[in-house]
Design a protein around this motif. Structure first.
Motif, short mmCIF file in Angstrom:
data_model
loop_
_atom_site.label_atom_id
_atom_site.label_comp_id
_atom_site.label_asym_id
_atom_site.label_seq_id
_atom_site.Cartn_x
_atom_site.Cartn_y
_atom_site.Cartn_z
N GLN A 106 14.48 -17.25 32.36
CA GLN A 106 13.15 -17.55 31.85
C GLN A 106 13.14 -18.76 30.92
O GLN A 106 12.20 -19.56 30.94
CB GLN A 106 12.57 -16.32 31.14
CG GLN A 106 12.18 -15.20 32.09
CD GLN A 106 11.15 -15.65 33.10
OE1 GLN A 106 10.16 -16.31 32.77
NE2 GLN A 106 11.38 -15.32 34.37
N ASP A 109 13.25 -21.69 33.18
CA ASP A 109 11.99 -21.85 33.90
C ASP A 109 10.95 -22.55 33.04
O ASP A 109 10.24 -23.46 33.50
CB ASP A 109 11.47 -20.49 34.36
CG ASP A 109 10.29 -20.62 35.31
OD1 ASP A 109 10.48 -21.16 36.42
OD2 ASP A 109 9.18 -20.20 34.94
N HIS A 110 10.86 -22.14 31.77
CA HIS A 110 9.91 -22.79 30.87
C HIS A 110 10.38 -24.20 30.52
O HIS A 110 9.56 -25.14 30.48
CB HIS A 110 9.72 -21.96 29.60
CG HIS A 110 8.97 -20.69 29.82
ND1 HIS A 110 7.63 -20.68 30.17
CD2 HIS A 110 9.36 -19.40 29.77
CE1 HIS A 110 7.22 -19.41 30.31
NE2 HIS A 110 8.25 -18.63 30.08
N MET A 115 6.40 -23.08 35.61
CA MET A 115 5.03 -22.60 35.74
C MET A 115 4.09 -23.72 36.19
O MET A 115 3.24 -23.54 37.08
CB MET A 115 4.55 -22.00 34.41
CG MET A 115 3.15 -21.44 34.45
SD MET A 115 2.69 -20.69 32.86
CE MET A 115 3.75 -19.24 32.84
N ARG A 118 4.67 -24.62 39.89
CA ARG A 118 4.11 -23.61 40.81
C ARG A 118 2.60 -23.75 40.92
O ARG A 118 2.02 -23.59 42.01
CB ARG A 118 4.50 -22.20 40.34
CG ARG A 118 5.97 -21.86 40.61
CD ARG A 118 6.27 -20.40 40.34
NE ARG A 118 6.17 -20.07 38.92
CZ ARG A 118 7.17 -20.22 38.05
NH1 ARG A 118 8.33 -20.72 38.44
NH2 ARG A 118 7.00 -19.87 36.79
N THR A 255 6.28 -15.28 28.69
CA THR A 255 6.83 -14.37 29.69
C THR A 255 6.93 -13.01 29.04
O THR A 255 7.52 -12.87 27.96
CB THR A 255 8.23 -14.81 30.16
OG1 THR A 255 8.13 -16.03 30.88
CG2 THR A 255 8.86 -13.75 31.05
N GLN A 275 -1.22 -18.89 32.05
CA GLN A 275 -0.05 -19.25 31.26
C GLN A 275 0.86 -18.04 30.98
O GLN A 275 1.75 -18.12 30.13
CB GLN A 275 -0.49 -19.88 29.93
CG GLN A 275 -1.16 -21.24 30.11
CD GLN A 275 -2.09 -21.54 28.95
OE1 GLN A 275 -3.24 -21.09 28.92
NE2 GLN A 275 -1.58 -22.28 27.99
N THR A 277 3.54 -15.21 32.53
CA THR A 277 4.44 -14.71 33.57
C THR A 277 4.73 -13.25 33.27
O THR A 277 5.12 -12.90 32.15
CB THR A 277 5.75 -15.51 33.60
OG1 THR A 277 5.47 -16.86 33.95
CG2 THR A 277 6.72 -14.91 34.62
N THR A 279 6.82 -9.73 34.41
CA THR A 279 7.83 -9.01 35.19
C THR A 279 7.73 -7.53 34.80
O THR A 279 7.42 -7.21 33.65
CB THR A 279 9.25 -9.55 34.95
OG1 THR A 279 9.55 -9.55 33.55
CG2 THR A 279 9.37 -10.97 35.48
#
Length: 318
Positions: A106, A109-110, A115, A118, A255, A275, A277, A279
């Motif tokens: 994560q 990813d940031h 984000m 995508r 996240t 904004q 994410t 899980t």
């Protein structure tokens, strides 16, 4: 201490399929009896629990130890009838690695604008002019320097990030800037770009991820406003405050792996916020195959007269 291989072990879980735990215990400790209810209360010496039902551990006169089957123990303290026996936290290399994998995933990813890309893909938009800061320009702050937090901090440091950590008590780590206590938290927040929360849920940490905290974070770092990742406990976060901070630009993205209500209600605005994410409490799932042998080893060492490891401080609740 009079334990022996015939003593009964109680498995008290909700929300999980108990069959796989029963199967793994049959392999790891075939001479021990594992039960799903406390009918023979006087025979039960050990309890393995995850979100056990209220009162399910009461009235067990020979209970010696309670083992939490997850990294946290707040679920145990929701029961008002917990016997006064040692509570043991699970500390497993498997669980630690799973959490570090999640945190690194994560954070990267940031950091690498996952984000945003995508969203651009969904809109069929091509932009080549986005500058991405190097890892050493980004400070990742870890809230909670227990076993999980320390391992994640070391792995992020190895990737080149600047890493800082905050804990309730003073801790030191090579290459990591550490802070502690209430005053230290203020200094910690002033310089973080990505905040990773791995705190335990206690009366002192409940709703700590709130507007009062977000207001103390710097707002103009290499990634813009700061990013929040919570893989600790849902009770640590004030979800309306998180949404408000996103909408006001105080946070750039979040996240969330954990929530105040799980499963997350379908009408929660978190599901559709661009904004956010989400899980499904999957950061570090407990693996019976990995955890059961370690629990059995703890029981056996305890019965040899050796001290238990990772005992929970009841006053601090972790």
């Amino acid at each position: 201490m009079t334990g022996n291989a015939t003593d009964t072990i109680l498995l008290a879980v909700t929300g999980w399929d108990p069959d796989v735990w029963v199967s793994e215990f049959a392999k790891a400790a075939p001479k021990r009896k594992l039960v799903l209810n406390s009918t023979d209360k006087d025979k039960i010496r050990y309890a393995l629990v995850w979100k056990q039902r209220q009162g399910s551990l009461a009235g067990l006169p020979n209970l010696d130890v309670i083992f939490s089957l997850g990294a946290g123990v707040d679920h145990i303290f929701h029961d008002q009838q917990i016997p006064d026996v040692p509570i043991v936290r699970i500390v497993s290399p498997d669980l630690t690695m799973r959490m570090s994998e999640y945190v690194v995933w994560q954070v990267l990813d940031h950091h690498r604008l996952g984000m945003r890309y995508r969203q651009q893909q969904g809109q069929r938009v091509w932009h080549e002019d986005r500058r991405q800061p190097a890892a050493h320009e980004v400070n990742v702050g870890i809230l909670g320097l227990g076993v999980l937090g320390r391992d994640a901090a070391q792995k992020l440091r190895a990737l080149g990030f600047r890493v800082s950590g905050w804990s309730r008590r003073l801790q030191t780590m090579e290459g990591i800037t550490t802070y502690y206590g209430k005053d230290g938290l203020k200094d910690f927040l002033k310089d973080v770009d990505i905040v990773v929360c791995l705190l335990p849920l206690t009366p002192d940490t409940k709703s700590i991820l709130s507007m009062s905290m977000f207001a103390q974070m710097k707002q103009h770092g290499p990634l813009g406003a700061p990013t929040l990742i919570n893989a600790g406990r849902g009770g640590l976060q004030n979800e309306p405050d998180i949404l408000a901070a996103l909408d006001r630009g105080m946070l750039s993205a979040v996240t969330l792996d954990v929530f105040n209500r799980e499963p997350l209600p379908k009408d929660s605005p978190l599901w559709t916020h661009p904004q956010v994410t989400i899980t499904p409490h999957a950061a570090a799932s407990s693996s019976p195959q990995a955890l059961v042998p370690e629990i059995v080893a703890q029981i056996e060492s305890f019965e040899r007269g050796e001290p238990l490891k990772n005992i929970v401080d009841r006053a601090a609740q972790y």
